[in-house]
Design a protein around this motif. Structure first.
Motif, PDB file in Angstrom:
ATOM      1  N   LEU A 130      -5.844  -5.555 -15.414  1.00 17.62           N
ATOM      2  CA  LEU A 130      -4.925  -4.643 -16.080  1.00 17.62           C
ATOM      3  C   LEU A 130      -3.523  -5.226 -16.192  1.00 17.62           C
ATOM      4  CD1 LEU A 130      -5.280  -1.775 -17.244  1.00 17.62           C
ATOM      5  CD2 LEU A 130      -4.448  -0.878 -15.066  1.00 17.62           C
ATOM      6  N   TYR A 131      -3.102  -5.984 -15.175  1.00 19.56           N
ATOM      7  CA  TYR A 131      -1.754  -6.550 -15.161  1.00 19.56           C
ATOM      8  C   TYR A 131      -1.738  -8.052 -15.449  1.00 19.56           C
ATOM      9  CZ  TYR A 131       0.067  -2.139 -13.406  1.00 19.56           C
ATOM     10  OH  TYR A 131       0.435  -0.820 -13.278  1.00 19.56           O
ATOM     11  N   GLY A 132      -2.892  -8.630 -15.844  1.00 21.85           N
ATOM     12  CA  GLY A 132      -2.948 -10.047 -16.183  1.00 21.85           C
ATOM     13  C   GLY A 132      -2.664 -10.959 -15.017  1.00 21.85           C
ATOM     14  N   LEU A 133      -3.118 -10.588 -13.824  1.00 24.98           N
ATOM     15  CA  LEU A 133      -2.866 -11.361 -12.607  1.00 24.98           C
ATOM     16  C   LEU A 133      -4.007 -12.329 -12.318  1.00 24.98           C
ATOM     17  CD1 LEU A 133      -1.678  -8.411 -10.330  1.00 24.98           C
ATOM     18  CD2 LEU A 133      -0.238  -9.974 -11.667  1.00 24.98           C
ATOM     19  N   ASP A 134      -3.699 -13.376 -11.571  1.00 29.00           N
ATOM     20  CA  ASP A 134      -4.738 -14.300 -11.120  1.00 29.00           C
ATOM     21  C   ASP A 134      -5.606 -13.626 -10.067  1.00 29.00           C
ATOM     22  OD1 ASP A 134      -3.776 -16.348 -12.735  1.00 29.00           O
ATOM     23  OD2 ASP A 134      -2.412 -17.086 -11.173  1.00 29.00           O
ATOM     24  N   GLU A 135      -6.860 -14.061  -9.966  1.00 26.75           N
ATOM     25  CA  GLU A 135      -7.758 -13.528  -8.949  1.00 26.75           C
ATOM     26  C   GLU A 135      -7.176 -13.784  -7.558  1.00 26.75           C
ATOM     27  OE1 GLU A 135     -12.403 -14.069  -7.430  1.00 26.75           O
ATOM     28  OE2 GLU A 135     -11.731 -14.957  -9.325  1.00 26.75           O
ATOM     29  N   GLY A 136      -7.204 -12.758  -6.724  1.00 28.65           N
ATOM     30  CA  GLY A 136      -6.661 -12.872  -5.378  1.00 28.65           C
ATOM     31  C   GLY A 136      -5.178 -12.570  -5.267  1.00 28.65           C
ATOM     32  N   SER A 137      -4.563 -12.138  -6.359  1.00 25.99           N
ATOM     33  CA  SER A 137      -3.127 -11.823  -6.337  1.00 25.99           C
ATOM     34  C   SER A 137      -2.843 -10.608  -5.456  1.00 25.99           C
ATOM     35  CB  SER A 137      -2.618 -11.548  -7.751  1.00 25.99           C
ATOM     36  OG  SER A 137      -2.680 -12.694  -8.558  1.00 25.99           O
ATOM     37  N   ASP A 138      -1.619 -10.544  -4.954  1.00 26.48           N
ATOM     38  CA  ASP A 138      -1.175  -9.404  -4.154  1.00 26.48           C
ATOM     39  C   ASP A 138      -0.918  -8.213  -5.081  1.00 26.48           C
ATOM     40  OD1 ASP A 138       0.024  -7.590  -2.474  1.00 26.48           O
ATOM     41  OD2 ASP A 138       1.503  -8.978  -1.665  1.00 26.48           O
ATOM     42  N   VAL A 139      -1.647  -7.114  -4.851  1.00 23.03           N
ATOM     43  CA  VAL A 139      -1.489  -5.924  -5.705  1.00 23.03           C
ATOM     44  C   VAL A 139      -0.807  -4.778  -4.951  1.00 23.03           C
ATOM     45  CG1 VAL A 139      -3.473  -6.527  -7.143  1.00 23.03           C
ATOM     46  CG2 VAL A 139      -3.811  -5.074  -5.124  1.00 23.03           C
ATOM     47  N   GLY A 179     -16.022  -7.475  -0.466  1.00 27.22           N
ATOM     48  CA  GLY A 179     -16.326  -7.883   0.900  1.00 27.22           C
ATOM     49  C   GLY A 179     -15.141  -7.859   1.839  1.00 27.22           C
ATOM     50  N   ASP A 180     -13.939  -7.649   1.310  1.00 22.86           N
ATOM     51  CA  ASP A 180     -12.738  -7.574   2.148  1.00 22.86           C
ATOM     52  C   ASP A 180     -12.366  -6.136   2.496  1.00 22.86           C
ATOM     53  OD1 ASP A 180     -12.370 -10.355   2.243  1.00 22.86           O
ATOM     54  OD2 ASP A 180     -11.364 -10.328   0.295  1.00 22.86           O
ATOM     55  N   GLY A 181     -13.223  -5.171   2.171  1.00 24.67           N
ATOM     56  CA  GLY A 181     -12.975  -3.793   2.571  1.00 24.67           C
ATOM     57  C   GLY A 181     -12.180  -3.010   1.551  1.00 24.67           C
ATOM     58  N   ALA A 182     -11.354  -2.103   2.034  1.00 25.00           N
ATOM     59  CA  ALA A 182     -10.566  -1.235   1.152  1.00 25.00           C
ATOM     60  C   ALA A 182      -9.216  -0.954   1.785  1.00 25.00           C
ATOM     61  CB  ALA A 182     -11.304   0.080   0.890  1.00 25.00           C
ATOM     62  N   SER A 183      -8.238  -0.634   0.939  1.00 24.32           N
ATOM     63  CA  SER A 183      -6.889  -0.302   1.403  1.00 24.32           C
ATOM     64  C   SER A 183      -6.482   1.039   0.823  1.00 24.32           C
ATOM     65  CB  SER A 183      -5.879  -1.371   0.978  1.00 24.32           C
ATOM     66  OG  SER A 183      -6.241  -2.640   1.483  1.00 24.32           O
ATOM     67  N   LEU A 184      -5.834   1.857   1.664  1.00 18.07           N
ATOM     68  CA  LEU A 184      -5.322   3.159   1.242  1.00 18.07           C
ATOM     69  C   LEU A 184      -3.803   3.098   1.263  1.00 18.07           C
ATOM     70  CD1 LEU A 184      -8.237   3.687   2.356  1.00 18.07           C
ATOM     71  CD2 LEU A 184      -7.466   5.974   2.943  1.00 18.07           C
ATOM     72  N   TYR A 185      -3.190   3.706   0.242  1.00 14.17           N
ATOM     73  CA  TYR A 185      -1.737   3.706   0.121  1.00 14.17           C
ATOM     74  C   TYR A 185      -1.250   5.140   0.008  1.00 14.17           C
ATOM     75  CZ  TYR A 185      -2.494  -1.211  -1.035  1.00 14.17           C
ATOM     76  OH  TYR A 185      -2.882  -2.527  -1.014  1.00 14.17           O
ATOM     77  N   ARG A 186      -0.314   5.485   0.902  1.00  9.69           N
ATOM     78  CA  ARG A 186       0.255   6.834   0.897  1.00  9.69           C
ATOM     79  C   ARG A 186       1.639   6.787   1.513  1.00  9.69           C
ATOM     80  NH1 ARG A 186      -2.005  11.667   4.698  1.00  9.69           N
ATOM     81  NH2 ARG A 186      -1.194  10.174   6.233  1.00  9.69           N
ATOM     82  N   SER A 187       2.591   7.367   0.816  1.00 15.67           N
ATOM     83  CA  SER A 187       3.961   7.502   1.343  1.00 15.67           C
ATOM     84  C   SER A 187       4.517   6.173   1.839  1.00 15.67           C
ATOM     85  CB  SER A 187       3.976   8.536   2.482  1.00 15.67           C
ATOM     86  OG  SER A 187       3.498   9.784   2.041  1.00 15.67           O
ATOM     87  N   GLY A 188       4.294   5.114   1.068  1.00 11.33           N
ATOM     88  CA  GLY A 188       4.867   3.819   1.397  1.00 11.33           C
ATOM     89  C   GLY A 188       4.138   3.040   2.464  1.00 11.33           C
ATOM     90  N   LYS A 189       2.990   3.525   2.930  1.00 11.55           N
ATOM     91  CA  LYS A 189       2.255   2.839   3.984  1.00 11.55           C
ATOM     92  C   LYS A 189       0.885   2.421   3.490  1.00 11.55           C
ATOM     93  CE  LYS A 189       1.035   3.055   8.849  1.00 11.55           C
ATOM     94  NZ  LYS A 189       1.168   3.784  10.111  1.00 11.55           N
ATOM     95  N   ARG A 190       0.441   1.239   3.919  1.00 15.75           N
ATOM     96  CA  ARG A 190      -0.900   0.733   3.610  1.00 15.75           C
ATOM     97  C   ARG A 190      -1.772   0.838   4.852  1.00 15.75           C
ATOM     98  NH1 ARG A 190      -2.624  -5.418   1.583  1.00 15.75           N
ATOM     99  NH2 ARG A 190      -4.642  -5.443   2.670  1.00 15.75           N
ATOM    100  N   MET A 191      -3.006   1.337   4.647  1.00 13.92           N
ATOM    101  CA  MET A 191      -3.990   1.452   5.724  1.00 13.92           C
ATOM    102  C   MET A 191      -5.265   0.747   5.279  1.00 13.92           C
ATOM    103  SD  MET A 191      -3.334   5.535   6.279  1.00 13.92           S
ATOM    104  CE  MET A 191      -2.814   5.746   4.577  1.00 13.92           C
ATOM    105  N   ASP A 192      -5.870  -0.045   6.147  1.00 15.40           N
ATOM    106  CA  ASP A 192      -7.018  -0.869   5.778  1.00 15.40           C
ATOM    107  C   ASP A 192      -8.274  -0.494   6.545  1.00 15.40           C
ATOM    108  OD1 ASP A 192      -5.571  -2.568   3.984  1.00 15.40           O
ATOM    109  OD2 ASP A 192      -4.730  -3.608   5.719  1.00 15.40           O
ATOM    110  N   VAL A 193      -9.425  -0.605   5.857  1.00 12.11           N
ATOM    111  CA  VAL A 193     -10.728  -0.504   6.511  1.00 12.11           C
ATOM    112  C   VAL A 193     -11.528  -1.738   6.133  1.00 12.11           C
ATOM    113  CG1 VAL A 193     -10.805   2.020   6.601  1.00 12.11           C
ATOM    114  CG2 VAL A 193     -11.700   0.850   4.601  1.00 12.11           C
TER     115      VAL A 193
END
Length: 313
Positions: A194-203, A223-237
């Motif tokens: 969607l943003y024309g980024l290279d694979e593996g870019s920081d989103v 395979g790297d899981g998932a990230s949740l974003y809320r109120s300026g914080k990132r949470m990973d599983v």
């Protein structure tokens, strides 16, 4: 209960280099409804299902698995076809036959009213993928969704670049839909394209920006899981370790089980901001395990809730 609106189509699935293809019921939103039904979640699917032979196959597949089709439309147009080719690594690539088919011919009078939705006890509506992208019905669906009140509105981008839309058009469309959505899910590949980024870019910066205004953003990373974003914080599983067969329906199964877990916490219809970080991570972990399990099966065969609990145990 959870409403799902969108496409229910036929996937012709085959392996790369083979001339053998098998017809199976697919469509991202139909897969979400199927996964909700498999886990025992009260749900209803709002789709336009053809009366042709493929449409009959779609109805049988969904209804036999407990999907509520009471508010789906019986359509005269032909069923949509998608050709899914599975690579040696198990990933799926798609080509679509869309013109004049049932899924994109929505008209304003075909939707349940706000009163009907309230009487059903619906707390959430899930949408996205091709239904929100393909003309002429996409704008009709979008206008209806934007008018709804009292529901958690959940948008799964599920971008399909192979259809040929431009990035500019898709970014404008996605931004418009995100504006009235409460939960937004995308894959890292969705954002890269969607943003024309290279694979593996920081989103992260994109996801954080999308989460502004009390929204919950979920980015799945394979395979790297998932990230949740809320109120300026990132949470990973983390993603579970699996024996990969294919990835068909993995993101849809994730979304269905994530919404199901949020519903059990009483967050749908009431807002996810009150949930703790631990509750959100537990819901996402449950969804990640369910998605991993569907990757161990051929095609979209979502697990039951009991199966996921057993795997977690």
């Amino acid at each position: 209960m959870i409403l799902v609106i969108g496409e229910a189509l036929i996937d012709l699935i085959g392996k790369a280099g083979s001339s053998q293809y098998t017809s199976v019921v697919g469509g991202a939103n139909a897969n979400v409804a199927l996964a909700l039904a498999r886990r025992g979640e009260p749900q209803a699917f709002l789709g336009r299902i053809s009366t042709d032979g493929f449409g009959q196959q779609i109805r049988e597949r969904l209804s036999s698995n407990g999907v509520n089709l009471e508010h789906s439309i019986t359509a005269s147009e032909q069923s949509t076809l998608a050709v899914a080719t599975i690579s040696e690594s198990g990933s799926a690539s798609y080509s679509f036959y869309l013109k004049g088919t049932a899924d994109w011919a929505w008209e304003p009078g075909e939707f349940p009213t706000q009163e009907t939705i309230s009487s059903l006890g619906a707390v959430c509506i899930q949408y996205g993928c091709l239904t929100m992208a393909v003309e002429p019905g996409n704008i009709v669906v979008e206008n209806w969704l934007s008018s709804l009140t009292g529901l958690t509105r959940s948008h799964d981008l599920n971008i399909r670049p192979s259809i040929g839309f431009t990035r500019e058009r898709e970014l404008a469309r996605v931004s418009r839909i995100n504006a009235f959505s409460d939960i937004i899910k995308a894959s890292d590949a969705d954002l890269e394209w969607l943003y024309g980024l290279d694979e593996g870019s920081d989103v992260d910066s994109i996801a954080h920006a999308w989460s502004e205004g009390d929204k919950l953003v979920v980015i799945t990373r394979g395979g790297d899981g998932a990230s949740l974003y809320r109120s300026g914080k990132r949470m990973d599983v983390a993603a579970p370790k699996i024996q990969l067969v294919d990835t068909v329906g993995a993101g849809d199964t994730f979304m269905a089980n994530f919404l199901g877990e949020l519903n059990e916490l009483g967050a749908l219809g009431a807002g996810v901001q009150a949930l703790s970080e631990e509750q959100l991570l537990a819901a996402a972990n449950f969804a990640a395990v369910a998605a991993g399990m569907v990757c161990e099966r051929q095609g979209c065969e979502p697990p039951t809730k009991a199966e996921v609990i057993a795997r977690l145990g």
